[in-house]
Write a protein that holds these residues in place. Structure first.
Motif, PDB file in Angstrom:
ATOM      1  N   VAL A  90     115.297 -58.015  44.348  1.00  0.00           N
ATOM      2  CA  VAL A  90     114.559 -56.844  44.814  1.00  0.00           C
ATOM      3  C   VAL A  90     113.446 -57.254  45.767  1.00  0.00           C
ATOM      4  CG1 VAL A  90     115.018 -55.499  42.721  1.00  0.00           C
ATOM      5  CG2 VAL A  90     112.944 -56.897  42.860  1.00  0.00           C
ATOM      6  N   GLN A  91     113.027 -56.293  46.593  1.00  0.00           N
ATOM      7  CA  GLN A  91     111.857 -56.439  47.444  1.00  0.00           C
ATOM      8  C   GLN A  91     110.694 -55.691  46.791  1.00  0.00           C
ATOM      9  OE1 GLN A  91     111.165 -58.035  50.163  1.00  0.00           O
ATOM     10  NE2 GLN A  91     112.942 -58.241  51.492  1.00  0.00           N
ATOM     11  N   PRO A  92     109.502 -56.257  46.789  1.00  0.00           N
ATOM     12  CA  PRO A  92     108.343 -55.498  46.310  1.00  0.00           C
ATOM     13  C   PRO A  92     108.122 -54.245  47.158  1.00  0.00           C
ATOM     14  CG  PRO A  92     107.808 -57.835  46.521  1.00  0.00           C
ATOM     15  CD  PRO A  92     109.133 -57.629  47.178  1.00  0.00           C
ATOM     16  N   VAL A  93     107.589 -53.206  46.525  1.00  0.00           N
ATOM     17  CA  VAL A  93     107.306 -51.967  47.241  1.00  0.00           C
ATOM     18  C   VAL A  93     105.974 -52.081  47.974  1.00  0.00           C
ATOM     19  CG1 VAL A  93     108.644 -50.548  45.655  1.00  0.00           C
ATOM     20  CG2 VAL A  93     106.204 -50.951  45.191  1.00  0.00           C
ATOM     21  N   ASN A  94     105.744 -51.160  48.905  1.00  0.00           N
ATOM     22  CA  ASN A  94     104.457 -51.055  49.589  1.00  0.00           C
ATOM     23  C   ASN A  94     103.457 -50.280  48.741  1.00  0.00           C
ATOM     24  OD1 ASN A  94     104.986 -52.351  52.144  1.00  0.00           O
ATOM     25  ND2 ASN A  94     106.245 -50.590  52.698  1.00  0.00           N
ATOM     26  N   ALA A  95     102.183 -50.651  48.863  1.00  0.00           N
ATOM     27  CA  ALA A  95     101.079 -49.868  48.298  1.00  0.00           C
ATOM     28  C   ALA A  95     100.247 -49.379  49.480  1.00  0.00           C
ATOM     29  CB  ALA A  95     100.236 -50.718  47.353  1.00  0.00           C
ATOM     30  N   ILE A  96     100.439 -48.116  49.858  1.00  0.00           N
ATOM     31  CA  ILE A  96      99.791 -47.552  51.038  1.00  0.00           C
ATOM     32  C   ILE A  96      98.912 -46.383  50.604  1.00  0.00           C
ATOM     33  CG2 ILE A  96     100.127 -46.469  53.293  1.00  0.00           C
ATOM     34  CD1 ILE A  96     102.857 -47.840  53.443  1.00  0.00           C
ATOM     35  N   HIS A  97      97.623 -46.509  50.841  1.00  0.00           N
ATOM     36  CA  HIS A  97      96.676 -45.479  50.415  1.00  0.00           C
ATOM     37  C   HIS A  97      96.935 -44.170  51.150  1.00  0.00           C
ATOM     38  CE1 HIS A  97      92.887 -43.564  49.303  1.00  0.00           C
ATOM     39  NE2 HIS A  97      92.693 -44.539  48.441  1.00  0.00           N
ATOM     40  N   GLN A  98      96.700 -43.063  50.458  1.00  0.00           N
ATOM     41  CA  GLN A  98      96.883 -41.744  51.065  1.00  0.00           C
ATOM     42  C   GLN A  98      96.035 -41.558  52.309  1.00  0.00           C
ATOM     43  OE1 GLN A  98      96.114 -38.712  48.087  1.00  0.00           O
ATOM     44  NE2 GLN A  98      98.289 -38.274  47.917  1.00  0.00           N
ATOM     45  N   ARG A  99      94.884 -42.224  52.376  1.00  0.00           N
ATOM     46  CA  ARG A  99      93.984 -42.044  53.517  1.00  0.00           C
ATOM     47  C   ARG A  99      94.212 -43.074  54.616  1.00  0.00           C
ATOM     48  NH1 ARG A  99      89.748 -41.661  49.794  1.00  0.00           N
ATOM     49  NH2 ARG A  99      88.626 -43.322  50.893  1.00  0.00           N
ATOM     50  N   ALA A 100      95.259 -43.858  54.523  1.00  0.00           N
ATOM     51  CA  ALA A 100      95.648 -44.724  55.647  1.00  0.00           C
ATOM     52  C   ALA A 100      96.449 -43.891  56.642  1.00  0.00           C
ATOM     53  CB  ALA A 100      96.483 -45.893  55.149  1.00  0.00           C
ATOM     54  N   TYR A 101      96.364 -44.254  57.931  1.00  0.00           N
ATOM     55  CA  TYR A 101      97.173 -43.579  58.952  1.00  0.00           C
ATOM     56  C   TYR A 101      98.130 -44.582  59.578  1.00  0.00           C
ATOM     57  CZ  TYR A 101      98.849 -41.309  63.103  1.00  0.00           C
ATOM     58  OH  TYR A 101      99.684 -40.791  64.067  1.00  0.00           O
ATOM     59  N   ILE A 102      99.413 -44.311  59.426  1.00  0.00           N
ATOM     60  CA  ILE A 102     100.456 -45.151  60.022  1.00  0.00           C
ATOM     61  C   ILE A 102     101.132 -44.327  61.109  1.00  0.00           C
ATOM     62  CG2 ILE A 102     102.478 -46.587  59.591  1.00  0.00           C
ATOM     63  CD1 ILE A 102     100.085 -47.385  57.869  1.00  0.00           C
ATOM     64  N   SER A 103     101.076 -44.791  62.348  1.00  0.00           N
ATOM     65  CA  SER A 103     101.712 -44.051  63.443  1.00  0.00           C
ATOM     66  C   SER A 103     103.184 -43.796  63.143  1.00  0.00           C
ATOM     67  CB  SER A 103     101.584 -44.850  64.740  1.00  0.00           C
ATOM     68  OG  SER A 103     102.303 -44.222  65.789  1.00  0.00           O
ATOM     69  N   THR A 104     103.680 -42.682  63.654  1.00  0.00           N
ATOM     70  CA  THR A 104     105.065 -42.288  63.373  1.00  0.00           C
ATOM     71  C   THR A 104     106.087 -43.264  63.940  1.00  0.00           C
ATOM     72  OG1 THR A 104     105.011 -40.869  65.347  1.00  0.00           O
ATOM     73  CG2 THR A 104     104.532 -39.829  63.222  1.00  0.00           C
ATOM     74  N   ASP A 105     105.704 -44.057  64.951  1.00  0.00           N
ATOM     75  CA  ASP A 105     106.671 -45.030  65.460  1.00  0.00           C
ATOM     76  C   ASP A 105     106.228 -46.478  65.239  1.00  0.00           C
ATOM     77  OD1 ASP A 105     104.703 -45.163  67.408  1.00  0.00           O
ATOM     78  OD2 ASP A 105     106.107 -45.208  69.086  1.00  0.00           O
ATOM     79  N   ALA A 106     105.304 -46.683  64.304  1.00  0.00           N
ATOM     80  CA  ALA A 106     105.012 -48.045  63.847  1.00  0.00           C
ATOM     81  C   ALA A 106     106.068 -48.440  62.820  1.00  0.00           C
ATOM     82  CB  ALA A 106     103.622 -48.101  63.215  1.00  0.00           C
ATOM     83  N   SER A 107     106.305 -49.733  62.667  1.00  0.00           N
ATOM     84  CA  SER A 107     107.259 -50.211  61.662  1.00  0.00           C
ATOM     85  C   SER A 107     106.524 -51.068  60.647  1.00  0.00           C
ATOM     86  CB  SER A 107     108.397 -51.003  62.311  1.00  0.00           C
ATOM     87  OG  SER A 107     107.919 -52.184  62.922  1.00  0.00           O
ATOM     88  N   ILE A 108     106.872 -50.850  59.378  1.00  0.00           N
ATOM     89  CA  ILE A 108     106.205 -51.517  58.262  1.00  0.00           C
ATOM     90  C   ILE A 108     107.275 -52.156  57.386  1.00  0.00           C
ATOM     91  CG2 ILE A 108     104.705 -51.210  56.258  1.00  0.00           C
ATOM     92  CD1 ILE A 108     103.239 -50.531  58.744  1.00  0.00           C
TER      93      ILE A 108
END
Length: 211
Positions: A90-108
């Motif tokens: 398995v791959q670990p999941v992301n922990a992304i805070h609700q108040r973070a902003y990730i652009s719609t065309d950024a890749s994570i």
């Protein structure tokens, strides 16, 4: 995320990771840590269950739970990530805070810790297992490699490349277009105006190599 999460590590970013999952209404099943002295204690009512290599708990990962690696030390973080790959597939999941902003065309990628008020700009690529602390700004078309750590309030300007395992301290400014080499370290508060080589440490304004 439908499954609860087991957090590997109970110190450093583990507590804010719990807050992130709580803010996203994700249940945290418990923590695993190598420090036996804290077994049986709790963080905000979530128990520290046992060791990070305890097969009794790890067998739940991928079947009944997800996993997140909350370890600041890069070497140990890599070890735990590889263990999850090899043992649980398995791959670990992301922990992304609700108040973070990730652009719609950024890749994570996978397994990233992205705290409150982080901004990831358009066309930016963030690898896997990175730690982006509170308020870090990663502008557009930045490339961030795997296992990179970026300190609170740092500003990474457009077209910067940060290679695998680099450490950027708090309050750092990196001007557009430079490259931070693999395993390099940038001291807190530095202003980086030129590329930094592999495994180099720089500090100051403007940042200079530390011998």
């Amino acid at each position: 995320m439908d499954k609860p999460v087991i957090i590997l590590g109970a110190k450093g970013i583990a507590h804010p990771a719990l807050e992130i999952f709580n803010s996203n209404q994700v249940i945290v099943y418990g923590f695993l840590d190598e420090d036996e002295s804290i077994y049986g204690t709790e963080i905000n009512s979530i128990p520290i269950l046992g060791n990070t290599e305890d097969e009794g708990f790890l067998k739940l990962v991928g079947k009944k739970t997800e996993a997140f690696v909350a370890v600041d030390d890069t070497k140990y973080r890599k070890f735990l990530v590889e263990m999850l790959h090899d043992v649980r597939k398995v791959q670990p999941v992301n922990a992304i805070h609700q108040r973070a902003y990730i652009s719609t065309d950024a890749s994570i990628g996978h397994g990233n810790f992205i705290n409150a008020n982080v901004l990831v700009g358009a066309g930016t690529e963030v690898g896997s297992h990175c730690i982006l602390h509170t308020g870090a700004i990663i502008d557009h078309k930045v490339k961030v490699g795997d296992f990179v750590q970026i300190g609170a309030g740092s500003i990474i300007n457009a077209d910067v490349t940060i290679e695998e395992g680099a450490f950027i301290g708090s309050g750092v400014t990196i001007v557009g277009g430079v490259t931070i080499g693999k395993g390099a370290r940038v001291g807190a508060g530095s202003v980086v105006i030129a590329s930094v080589g592999k495994n180099e440490t720089v500090f100051g304004n403007p940042a200079a190599k530390v011998k």
